[in-house]
Scaffold this motif. Structure first.
Motif, mmCIF file in Angstrom:
data_model
loop_
_atom_site.group_PDB
_atom_site.id
_atom_site.type_symbol
_atom_site.label_atom_id
_atom_site.label_comp_id
_atom_site.label_asym_id
_atom_site.label_seq_id
_atom_site.Cartn_x
_atom_site.Cartn_y
_atom_site.Cartn_z
ATOM 1 N N VAL A 1 0.843 -1.206 0.000
ATOM 2 C CA VAL A 1 0.000 0.000 0.000
ATOM 3 C C VAL A 1 0.873 1.250 0.000
ATOM 4 O O VAL A 1 0.612 2.200 -0.750
ATOM 5 N N LEU A 2 1.917 1.261 0.821
ATOM 6 C CA LEU A 2 2.819 2.421 0.850
ATOM 7 C C LEU A 2 3.495 2.622 -0.500
ATOM 8 O O LEU A 2 3.671 3.764 -0.958
ATOM 9 N N GLY A 3 3.874 1.541 -1.159
ATOM 10 C CA GLY A 3 4.462 1.636 -2.494
ATOM 11 C C GLY A 3 3.493 2.231 -3.494
ATOM 12 O O GLY A 3 3.867 3.067 -4.332
ATOM 13 N N LEU A 4 2.228 1.803 -3.429
ATOM 14 C CA LEU A 4 1.215 2.354 -4.334
ATOM 15 C C LEU A 4 0.986 3.838 -4.064
ATOM 16 O O LEU A 4 0.829 4.628 -5.000
ATOM 17 N N ILE A 5 0.964 4.218 -2.800
ATOM 18 C CA ILE A 5 0.810 5.637 -2.456
ATOM 19 C C ILE A 5 1.979 6.446 -2.998
ATOM 20 O O ILE A 5 1.800 7.529 -3.555
ATOM 21 N N ASP A 6 3.187 5.909 -2.856
ATOM 22 C CA ASP A 6 4.365 6.604 -3.391
ATOM 23 C C ASP A 6 4.266 6.767 -4.909
ATOM 24 O O ASP A 6 4.632 7.808 -5.457
ATOM 25 N N GLU A 7 3.768 5.716 -5.593
ATOM 26 C CA GLU A 7 3.610 5.806 -7.050
ATOM 27 C C GLU A 7 2.607 6.886 -7.427
ATOM 28 O O GLU A 7 2.820 7.655 -8.364
ATOM 29 N N ILE A 8 1.497 6.928 -6.703
ATOM 30 C CA ILE A 8 0.460 7.934 -6.981
ATOM 31 C C ILE A 8 1.014 9.328 -6.752
ATOM 32 O O ILE A 8 0.824 10.220 -7.577
ATOM 33 N N GLU A 9 1.708 9.523 -5.616
ATOM 34 C CA GLU A 9 2.275 10.838 -5.320
ATOM 35 C C GLU A 9 3.332 11.213 -6.357
ATOM 36 O O GLU A 9 3.417 12.361 -6.756
#
Length: 118
Positions: free
Chosen positions: A102-110
């Motif tokens: 989830v943190l990786g996906l958030i980083d990708e979105i940001e």
């Protein structure tokens, strides 16, 4: 859940971690007892274990832990005096894996949003 059950969960978690650290140091270095849930009748307990490494390592460490379960339970019986010592069921805790995803996906979105702003 009663406060007695909560205290017992914490006690079992702490003692299991100590047994693994003291008696099985080299084999259990990649293991972390993340949570223990003792049933209300004190007959069974689910022990959630996080393993550092890939899925193969996790499977191997969980098998090792299940093989050592009788010896670990015997040592727990020496440390904790209860009318019934729970039978431990070891389960893989994948919470950290999911959290990292989830943190990786958030980083990708940001990262994508920052690229659009430029």
């Amino acid at each position: 859940m009663s406060s007695r059950t909560l205290r017992l969960n914490e006690l079992v978690q702490r003692e299991l971690s100590e047994i693994l650290r003291r008696d099985y140091q080299s084999e259990s270095v990649a293991l972390t007892i993340t949570e223990v849930r003792v049933s209300p009748d004190l007959r069974d307990a689910r022990v959630f274990v996080a393993v550092v490494g890939n899925d193969d390592t996790a499977t191997e460490k969980l098998r090792w832990l299940r093989r050592k379960a009788p010896a670990i339970r015997k040592e727990m019986g020496r440390r904790i005096i209860l009318k019934y010592l729970p039978k431990f069921e070891y389960m893989l805790d994948r919470t950290t894996v999911r959290a990292n995803r989830v943190l990786g996906l958030i980083d990708e979105i940001e990262g994508g949003e920052k690229g659009e702003e430029s």
